[in-house]
Design a protein around this motif. Structure first.
Motif, PDB file in Angstrom:
ATOM      1  N   LYS A  20       0.805  -1.219   0.000  1.00 58.87           N
ATOM      2  CA  LYS A  20       0.000   0.000   0.000  1.00 58.87           C
ATOM      3  C   LYS A  20       0.837   1.267   0.000  1.00 58.87           C
ATOM      4  CE  LYS A  20      -3.992   2.122   2.215  1.00 58.87           C
ATOM      5  NZ  LYS A  20      -4.979   2.056   3.288  1.00 58.87           N
ATOM      6  N   THR A  21       2.047   1.217   0.536  1.00 58.36           N
ATOM      7  CA  THR A  21       2.849   2.429   0.656  1.00 58.36           C
ATOM      8  C   THR A  21       4.164   2.334  -0.111  1.00 58.36           C
ATOM      9  OG1 THR A  21       3.828   1.595   2.704  1.00 58.36           O
ATOM     10  CG2 THR A  21       1.872   2.978   2.916  1.00 58.36           C
ATOM     11  N   ALA A  72      -1.027   9.552  -5.143  1.00 64.77           N
ATOM     12  CA  ALA A  72      -1.098   8.440  -4.195  1.00 64.77           C
ATOM     13  C   ALA A  72      -1.865   8.833  -2.935  1.00 64.77           C
ATOM     14  CB  ALA A  72       0.311   7.978  -3.832  1.00 64.77           C
ATOM     15  N   VAL A  73      -1.702  10.081  -2.495  1.00 66.54           N
ATOM     16  CA  VAL A  73      -2.470  10.573  -1.337  1.00 66.54           C
ATOM     17  C   VAL A  73      -3.962  10.549  -1.656  1.00 66.54           C
ATOM     18  CG1 VAL A  73      -3.010  12.624   0.041  1.00 66.54           C
ATOM     19  CG2 VAL A  73      -0.621  11.971  -0.350  1.00 66.54           C
ATOM     20  N   MET A 129      -3.049   5.836  -0.798  1.00 68.59           N
ATOM     21  CA  MET A 129      -1.896   4.935  -0.816  1.00 68.59           C
ATOM     22  C   MET A 129      -0.645   5.563  -0.216  1.00 68.59           C
ATOM     23  SD  MET A 129      -2.386   2.880  -4.383  1.00 68.59           S
ATOM     24  CE  MET A 129      -1.423   1.526  -3.740  1.00 68.59           C
ATOM     25  N   ALA A 130      -0.758   6.822   0.220  1.00 71.39           N
ATOM     26  CA  ALA A 130       0.382   7.486   0.860  1.00 71.39           C
ATOM     27  C   ALA A 130      -0.138   8.391   1.965  1.00 71.39           C
ATOM     28  CB  ALA A 130       1.169   8.293  -0.166  1.00 71.39           C
ATOM     29  N   PRO A 131       0.576   8.505   3.069  1.00 72.84           N
ATOM     30  CA  PRO A 131       0.158   9.386   4.163  1.00 72.84           C
ATOM     31  C   PRO A 131       0.384  10.844   3.785  1.00 72.84           C
ATOM     32  CG  PRO A 131       2.295   8.436   4.653  1.00 72.84           C
ATOM     33  CD  PRO A 131       1.838   7.789   3.385  1.00 72.84           C
TER      34      PRO A 131
END
Length: 302
Positions: A3-4, A86-87, A91-93
């Motif tokens: 996921k990341t 992605a955010v 998928m990204a913080p």
């Protein structure tokens, strides 16, 4: 895919771009990913590792490789675009102001535009056949609102409807509609592809479906080489490249006092700021003439 996982996410983006036949953009993303892997000395990188400190270190690494600031900015903007996408997809913080400490602008370097007089001098046929085709193609790029070489290389027969071209920009995916003036149509008739089986309007990609991006790159290199020779052939003309027609169209439109937003829309740019980087500085003579007109206008009104 984790996921990341940044590297896997960028690889997926590159695959999608290639599927959309946006090979140039895919190439830039791939170059960015390669640089990140070289910097990290491994293939797998997570989004959590991308912090302000990491970005500054990555920028210093790129500087240490003696890259130009505009190249560094390109890599950072590709990385930033990947991060925000992605955010949005969870998928990204999210990290506020993550890219604040690194360079993502555009430094104005040598301008690629030429004056109107150069185009007037180029408006005469030359005896050398290969230089003549380069001359005509260069003028056509200008007449089609500074169309990028990549777009004319991939222009299809079906994109031309009578005297109108409707095409999608390779770089941005934006749709543009260009009315073809009579002089430009004459050039199209001269240069158009004689191969009826090819989908492409011009013979710049000779083997459709077979490593087309490499064929495009070879055609671009050949075109720029012939433009250099054309400049040598015609005394007093220097610096002609495939970019010159595009930058010159924007600069001349700006000199003619067309609104910058209108010029930006005509060129399919994402913003006026992008267009401004194309403009060549006004000469002192033009600035002096402008001031003379302003003073005359103000003080002749009594």
């Amino acid at each position: 895919m984790s996921k990341t996982n940044l590297s896997a996410y960028m690889a997926m983006t590159i695959s999608q771009l290639r599927g959309e036949r946006r090979m140039g953009t895919a190439h830039v993303y791939q170059s960015t990913l390669n640089r990140i892997k070289d910097f990290m000395e491994r293939d797998s990188i997570s989004f959590e590792e991308v912090t302000p400190v990491w970005l500054k270190a990555f920028q210093e690494y790129l500087l240490g490789r003696q890259l130009h600031w505009n190249t560094i900015s390109t890599y950072m903007r590709m990385l930033r675009a990947t991060y925000f996408r992605a955010v949005d997809e969870g998928m990204a913080p999210y990290q506020p102001r993550l890219f604040k400490g690194v360079y993502t602008g555009t430094k104005v370097t040598v301008k690629r535009a030429v004056d109107e007089d150069v185009f007037r001098r180029l408006d005469t046929p030359v005896a050398d056949e290969s230089l003549e085709s380069a001359r005509l193609l260069f003028l056509l790029l200008f007449m089609l609102r500074g169309m990028p070489f990549v777009d004319i290389a991939y222009l299809r027969h079906c994109d031309l409807h009578d005297n109108v071209i409707v095409y999608r920009r390779k770089k941005t995916g934006a749709w543009l509609t260009v009315r073809v003036e009579a002089k430009a149509m004459e050039i199209i008739r001269i240069l158009k592809n004689a191969d009826g089986a090819s989908p492409y309007l011009f013979p710049l990609i000779h083997h459709p479906g077979k490593d087309e991006y490499r064929q495009y790159q070879n055609a671009l290199r050949g075109f720029n080489y012939r433009l250099k020779k054309l400049g040598e052939y015609i005394n007093g003309i220097t610096g002609l490249t495939s970019y010159t027609a595009r930058h010159s169209w924007a600069t001349i439109a700006n000199y003619r006092n067309y609104q910058q937003e209108l010029i930006s829309n005509a060129m399919g740019h994402s913003s006026v700021k992008v267009t401004e980087t194309y403009f060549k500085r006004h000469s002192d003579d033009k600035i002096w003439d402008m001031n003379k007109e302003i003073v005359s206008y103000v003080f002749s009104k009594k």
